[in-house]
Scaffold this active site. Structure first.
Site, PDB file in Angstrom:
ATOM      1  N   ARG A 117     -62.776-102.681 -20.527  1.00  0.00           N
ATOM      2  CA  ARG A 117     -63.489-103.845 -21.481  1.00  0.00           C
ATOM      3  C   ARG A 117     -64.634-104.331 -19.864  1.00  0.00           C
ATOM      4  NH1 ARG A 117     -59.711-107.481 -19.849  1.00  0.00           N
ATOM      5  NH2 ARG A 117     -61.536-108.740 -20.215  1.00  0.00           N
ATOM      6  N   GLU A 169     -32.313-102.788 -10.579  1.00  0.00           N
ATOM      7  CA  GLU A 169     -29.930-102.117 -11.169  1.00  0.00           C
ATOM      8  C   GLU A 169     -30.235-100.385 -11.436  1.00  0.00           C
ATOM      9  OE1 GLU A 169     -29.503-106.371 -13.775  1.00  0.00           O
ATOM     10  OE2 GLU A 169     -29.203-104.251 -14.728  1.00  0.00           O
ATOM     11  N   ARG A 212     -59.697-112.333 -20.441  1.00  0.00           N
ATOM     12  CA  ARG A 212     -59.520-112.466 -21.993  1.00  0.00           C
ATOM     13  C   ARG A 212     -60.207-114.019 -21.925  1.00  0.00           C
ATOM     14  NH1 ARG A 212     -55.891-107.706 -21.636  1.00  0.00           N
ATOM     15  NH2 ARG A 212     -57.543-105.837 -23.037  1.00  0.00           N
TER      16      ARG A 212
HETATM   17  O1  LIG Z   1     -56.133-104.217 -20.710  1.00  0.00           O
HETATM   18  C1  LIG Z   1     -55.087-103.659 -21.188  1.00  0.00           C
HETATM   19  C2  LIG Z   1     -54.443-102.909 -21.708  1.00  0.00           C
HETATM   20  C3  LIG Z   1     -53.144-102.866 -21.731  1.00  0.00           C
HETATM   21  N1  LIG Z   1     -52.487-103.221 -21.203  1.00  0.00           N
HETATM   22  C4  LIG Z   1     -52.861-104.117 -20.291  1.00  0.00           C
HETATM   23  O2  LIG Z   1     -52.555-104.985 -19.214  1.00  0.00           O
HETATM   24  N2  LIG Z   1     -54.350-104.002 -20.228  1.00  0.00           N
END
Ligand SMILES: O=c1cc[nH]c(=O)[nH]1
Ligand SMILES: O=P(O)(O)O[C@H]1O[C@H](CO)[C@@H](O)[C@H]1O
Length: 260
Positions: A227, A84, A172
Site C-alpha cells: 500500500r 461453532e 482505498r
Molecule cells: O490489501 C489487502 C489485501 C488482502 N486483504 C486485505 O484485507 N487487504
C-alpha cells in the site's frame, strides 16, 4: 446423544472420528482450505462444503489430526465459524490469510505474523468491550516464528490492523465509492507511524474471541498488496506469499502439537 450438526459449518463432533483434532487452520478462502488439505495433509476427508465454508479433516506428517476450515471474508462470518469450531472441540486456531502491507520494508510476496491487532471491527464489539486486548497466543505465535526460521522464509512479526471493509476501511479511493469519509482519509499513514504492519479483515476479532472463549489463536498472512506503492493486489506474488504462509502454519501446528 444424537450428533449435533452445526448449522453453518455443516458438521458436528461425531464427524471428527475417534481421534478428534484440537487444532484448526482457518483460511478466508475455501480454495485455500482445499489446497491446504490436498497438498499438506494426509488421509483427508471432506467434512462439509456448506455455504462455501469448506472443512477438511486430515493428519499432519507426525500423525496428529488437524482441521483445515474456512472463515469466509470478514469478522461477522469468522465469528460464526469460530464459535461453532470451539463447540466441536477446537482449542487452537491458526488463521492463514492474505493482507496488504503498509510499511515500506514489508514487500509484496513476504509474510506477516501478527502478535496483536488494532481491532476496528463491529463484530468484536458484540463479544468484548472495545478496549479489550486483541492479542495472539504467545506459544502458538512462537511456533509460527520457529517454523518460519526452520523453513528459512523471511517473516515480519508485529501489529496488524483488522478492519471491516476492504475498500473504505483500508483507505482505498480507486473504488465505486466516490466519497471516502474524512475520518478515514490519512488513516493508513497514521497507522504506518504507529508501527502497524498490515491490513486484513479477521485477526482482531479472532484474537478477542480467543481471550473471551479461552482458546489459543495466532495468524500468518501472505502480503499481496503493497500500500506504500499502490492499492492493487499483485497477483504475480500472491501464490508465493500464500504458499509460504501455508507451509509455515502447517509446520507450526506440528511444532506446537509435539510440544504439548
Ligand atoms: O490489501 C489487502 C489485501 C488482502 N486483504 C486485505 O484485507 N487487504
Ligand atoms: O485471504 P483472506 O484470508 O480472505 O484474507 C483477506 O482477504 C479478504 C479480502 O480480500 C479478507 O478476508 C482479508 O482479511
Amino acid at each position: 446423544m444424537p450428533n449435533k450438526h452445526f448449522y453453518h459449518i455443516g458438521f458436528g463432533q461425531d464427524d471428527l472420528g475417534s481421534l478428534p483434532p484440537s487444532i484448526a487452520l482457518l483460511s478466508g478462502d475455501p480454495e485455500r482450505s482445499r489446497l491446504i488439505a490436498q497438498t499438506y495433509l494426509q488421509d483427508v476427508r471432506l467434512l462439509s462444503e456448506n455455504r462455501g465454508l469448506n472443512s477438511y479433516l486430515g493428519f499432519l506428517p507426525n500423525g496428529r489430526p488437524i482441521l483445515s476450515a474456512t472463515s469466509g471474508m470478514g469478522a461477522p462470518s469468522l465469528s460464526i465459524v469460530v464459535n461453532e469450531l470451539v463447540q466441536v472441540g477446537i482449542e487452537q486456531i491458526i488463521r492463514i490469510g492474505t493482507c496488504g502491507s503498509i510499511q515500506p520494508h514489508i514487500a509484496v510476496g513476504s509474510v506477516v505474523i501478527s502478535n496483536a491487532a488494532l481491532c476496528r471491527q463491529g463484530a468484536a464489539n458484540d463479544i468484548a468491550p472495545v478496549e479489550y486486548p486483541a492479542a495472539a497466543d504467545p506459544f502458538l505465535t512462537v511456533a509460527l516464528v520457529k517454523a518460519a526460521q526452520e523453513l528459512k522464509v523471511d517473516y515480519h512479526l508485529g501489529i496488524t490492523a483488522s478492519v471491516d471493509t476492504f475498500y473504505e476501511g483500508q483507505e482505498r479511493t480507486d473504488s465505486a465509492n466516490p466519497n471516502l469519509m474524512r475520518s478515514l482519509r490519512g488513516i493508513t499513514e497514521e497507522y504506518r507511524q504507529l508501527n502497524i504492519l498490515n491490513y486484513e479483515m479477521e485477526c482482531g476479532t479472532l484474537f478477542k474471541m480467543a481471550g473471551v472463549y479461552d482458546f489459543a489463536a495466532a495468524a500468518i498472512c501472505g502480503v499481496i498488496a503493497g500500500r506504500i506503492v499502490s492499492e492493487n493486489i499483485i497477483l504475480e506474488q500472491r501464490d508465493k506469499a500464500v504458499k509460504n504462509a501455508i507451509a509455515i502454519a502447517v509446520h507450526a501446528a506440528a511444532i506446537f502439537e509435539s510440544a504439548n
